[in-house]
Design an enzyme around this catalytic site. Structure first.
Site, PDB file in Angstrom:
ATOM      1  N   LYS A 115       7.585  -1.608  -2.153  1.00 20.28           N
ATOM      2  CA  LYS A 115       6.798  -0.608  -2.925  1.00 20.28           C
ATOM      3  C   LYS A 115       6.440  -0.930  -4.389  1.00 20.28           C
ATOM      4  CE  LYS A 115       6.873   4.468  -3.510  1.00 20.28           C
ATOM      5  NZ  LYS A 115       5.542   4.546  -2.915  1.00 20.28           N
ATOM      6  N   HIS A 143      13.528   3.750  -1.471  1.00 18.04           N
ATOM      7  CA  HIS A 143      12.391   3.265  -0.835  1.00 18.04           C
ATOM      8  C   HIS A 143      12.699   1.942  -0.522  1.00 18.04           C
ATOM      9  CE1 HIS A 143      10.090   6.727  -1.707  1.00 18.04           C
ATOM     10  NE2 HIS A 143       9.357   6.489  -0.854  1.00 18.04           N
TER      11      HIS A 143
HETATM   12  N1  LIG Z   1       1.396   9.839   1.883  1.00 17.93           N
HETATM   13  C1  LIG Z   1       2.400   9.287   2.645  1.00 17.93           C
HETATM   14  O1  LIG Z   1       3.001   9.964   3.628  1.00 17.93           O
HETATM   15  C2  LIG Z   1       2.746   7.812   2.570  1.00 17.93           C
HETATM   16  C3  LIG Z   1       2.215   7.084   1.475  1.00 17.93           C
HETATM   17  N2  LIG Z   1       2.269   5.863   1.490  1.00 17.93           N
HETATM   18  C4  LIG Z   1       1.430   5.015   0.515  1.00 17.93           C
HETATM   19  O2  LIG Z   1       0.546   4.596   1.156  1.00 17.93           O
HETATM   20  C5  LIG Z   1       0.164   3.311   0.482  1.00 17.93           C
HETATM   21  C6  LIG Z   1       0.314   2.097   1.425  1.00 17.93           C
HETATM   22  O3  LIG Z   1       1.902   1.965   1.714  1.00 17.93           O
HETATM   23  P1  LIG Z   1       2.031   0.622   2.832  1.00 17.93           P
HETATM   24  O4  LIG Z   1       1.213   0.716   4.140  1.00 17.93           O
HETATM   25  O5  LIG Z   1       3.689   0.713   2.871  1.00 17.93           O
HETATM   26  O6  LIG Z   1       1.465  -0.446   1.993  1.00 17.93           O
HETATM   27  P2  LIG Z   1       1.399  -1.990   2.634  1.00 17.93           P
HETATM   28  O7  LIG Z   1       1.464  -2.987   1.436  1.00 17.93           O
HETATM   29  O8  LIG Z   1       1.960  -2.257   3.766  1.00 17.93           O
HETATM   30  O9  LIG Z   1       0.025  -1.943   2.870  1.00 17.93           O
HETATM   31  C7  LIG Z   1      -1.265  -1.824   2.091  1.00 17.93           C
HETATM   32  C8  LIG Z   1      -2.369  -2.354   2.416  1.00 17.93           C
HETATM   33  O10 LIG Z   1      -3.609  -2.323   1.830  1.00 17.93           O
HETATM   34  C9  LIG Z   1      -4.564  -3.443   1.654  1.00 17.93           C
HETATM   35  N3  LIG Z   1      -5.195  -3.584   0.590  1.00 17.93           N
HETATM   36  C10 LIG Z   1      -4.927  -3.658  -0.839  1.00 17.93           C
HETATM   37  N4  LIG Z   1      -5.930  -3.660  -1.464  1.00 17.93           N
HETATM   38  C11 LIG Z   1      -7.039  -3.316  -0.672  1.00 17.93           C
HETATM   39  C12 LIG Z   1      -8.367  -3.044  -0.931  1.00 17.93           C
HETATM   40  N5  LIG Z   1      -9.050  -3.233  -2.180  1.00 17.93           N
HETATM   41  N6  LIG Z   1      -9.049  -2.737   0.073  1.00 17.93           N
HETATM   42  C13 LIG Z   1      -8.716  -2.629   1.339  1.00 17.93           C
HETATM   43  N7  LIG Z   1      -7.251  -2.979   1.497  1.00 17.93           N
HETATM   44  C14 LIG Z   1      -6.658  -3.267   0.445  1.00 17.93           C
HETATM   45  C15 LIG Z   1      -3.258  -4.539   1.918  1.00 17.93           C
HETATM   46  O11 LIG Z   1      -3.938  -5.743   2.225  1.00 17.93           O
HETATM   47  C16 LIG Z   1      -2.345  -4.010   2.754  1.00 17.93           C
HETATM   48  O12 LIG Z   1      -2.482  -4.235   4.134  1.00 17.93           O
HETATM   49  C17 LIG Z   1       1.090   3.098  -0.640  1.00 17.93           C
HETATM   50  O13 LIG Z   1       0.338   3.457  -1.920  1.00 17.93           O
HETATM   51  C18 LIG Z   1       2.206   3.876  -0.319  1.00 17.93           C
HETATM   52  O14 LIG Z   1       2.874   4.620  -1.353  1.00 17.93           O
HETATM   53  C19 LIG Z   1       3.250   5.349   2.231  1.00 17.93           C
HETATM   54  C20 LIG Z   1       3.905   5.851   3.166  1.00 17.93           C
HETATM   55  C21 LIG Z   1       3.571   7.219   3.445  1.00 17.93           C
HETATM   56  O1  LIG Z   2       5.588   3.774  -0.181  1.00 20.47           O
HETATM   57  C1  LIG Z   2       6.266   4.432   0.786  1.00 20.47           C
HETATM   58  O2  LIG Z   2       6.854   3.862   1.688  1.00 20.47           O
HETATM   59  C2  LIG Z   2       6.033   5.615   0.484  1.00 20.47           C
HETATM   60  N1  LIG Z   2       5.303   6.285  -0.330  1.00 20.47           N
HETATM   61  C3  LIG Z   2       5.118   7.619  -0.609  1.00 20.47           C
HETATM   62  C4  LIG Z   2       5.602   8.145  -2.020  1.00 20.47           C
HETATM   63  O3  LIG Z   2       5.549   7.216  -2.811  1.00 20.47           O
HETATM   64  O4  LIG Z   2       6.063   9.076  -2.080  1.00 20.47           O
HETATM   65  C5  LIG Z   2       5.358   8.680   0.639  1.00 20.47           C
HETATM   66  C6  LIG Z   2       6.773   8.098   1.231  1.00 20.47           C
HETATM   67  O5  LIG Z   2       7.899   8.361   0.529  1.00 20.47           O
HETATM   68  C7  LIG Z   2       6.525   6.448   1.687  1.00 20.47           C
END
Ligand SMILES: NC(=O)C1=CN([C@@H]2O[C@H](COP(=O)(O)OP(=O)(O)OC[C@H]3O[C@@H](n4cnc5c(N)ncnc54)[C@H](O)[C@@H]3O)[C@@H](O)[C@H]2O)C=CC1
Ligand SMILES: O=C(O)C1=N[C@H](C(=O)O)C[C@H](O)C1
Length: 264
Positions: A157, A153
């Protein structure tokens, strides 16, 4: 019309989700929860579509003041757990893409969702290709009990191993003949060299700038190996899965862990 709150709208995933909701005819944006910008409207933030939904910096206040059907949470492990519980308290169905949930967290939250008779979805990966990678790995694990998972990743992350890697290991463990891999006398000369241990298998987490989300599942047998790999090159890859989860969470009365349980 499905009315949606998005938590984390300025994040890499949250931004895509805002655009998904904006562009989907049967979805409407009710509000957003961000760690800053309380009192502003979404359209006031850079790169946001013309949405008048109000931004809150506190989930509980948002839930008290907003009529919504679904919460999409894409924040941090700590915030995501809190938000999921609060959403259930206020009878808003959570769709959580945020990772970092333990199996104990999931068990506890499932019990709560059933007590409330409210559907919830926790999907560690919304990309269809990643779901197939996990399912194919589960199929292969019936025949190969030696397996190592390498997840790769971007270096922003927060959690390791990734939610996808943990879910893959869980799915493999449902069918794999238990085995402690490697030499019985193997010794790590440097801590972490063999990765994280889970039921005798190993998970290796790579973090590098330039990467998005990638995973290889390597199987080894006498004289052969099998590699199953998935790559997400951008966050649009996750959006069809987010849409499916929002549509499905309205139909279920328990917590569903993993998009594979919602795909036909
Ligand atoms: N399920 C999936 O397919 C995927 C899941 N993810 C997960 O999604 C999450 C977010 O990933 P990204 O967007 O890459 O992270 P990022 O760091 O770009 O965005 C996270 C956002 O959450 C906000 N945030 C933090 N604490 C908060 C709170 N208490 N209230 C409201 N907003 C808050 C931050 O200000 C930031 O804008 C991670 O846990 C990641 O692992 C990421 C990509 C795909
Ligand atoms: O943080 C990410 O970017 C992602 N998080 C998810 C994970 O922890 O598996 C999904 C995807 O891999 C992207």
């Amino acid at each position: 019309m499905t009315s949606i709150i998005i938590a984390g709208p300025r994040g890499k995933m949250g931004k895509e989700a805002v655009h998904l909701v904006h562009e989907t005819e049967e979805f409407e944006l009710a509000a957003a929860v961000d760690s800053r910008n309380a009192g502003k409207k979404l359209r006031d933030l850079a790169g946001m579509p013309e949405e008048t939904a109000l931004i809150y910096d506190d989930m509980q206040t948002c839930l008290e003041e907003t009529e919504a059907d679904v919460l999409i949470d894409l924040t941090t492990p700590e915030a995501g757990k809190k938000h999921l519980e609060l959403a259930l308290d206020y009878y808003v169905r959570p769709v959580v893409g945020t990772t970092g949930f333990s199996n104990e967290d999931i068990q506890r939250l499932r019990q709560k969702s059933e007590e409330k008779e409210m559907g919830a979805v926790i999907a560690p990966n919304f990309a269809v290709g990643a779901i197939l990678m996990m399912k194919l790995s589960q199929m292969a694990a019936r025949y190969f009990s030696d397996v190592e998972i390498i997840e790769m990743h971007h270096d922003n992350k927060l959690d390791a191993p990734s939610g996808t890697a943990s879910k893959t290991a869980d799915m493999i463990n449902e069918v794999r003949t238990p085995k402690r891999q490697g030499h019985p006398d193997e010794k790590e000369e440097q801590t972490g060299a063999r990765g994280a241990e889970t039921d005798g298998m190993r998970i290796h987490s790579v973090r590098l700038p330039g990467l998005v989300a990638h995973q290889e599942v390597l199987f080894g047998g006498a004289g052969q190996s099998l590699k199953i790999r998935h790559d997400s090159y951008n966050r649009q890859s996750f959006m069809p899965g987010v849409k499916l989860a929002v549509e499905s969470v309205l139909q279920v009365k328990t917590l569903v862990y993993g998009l594979e349980n919602l795909m036909e």
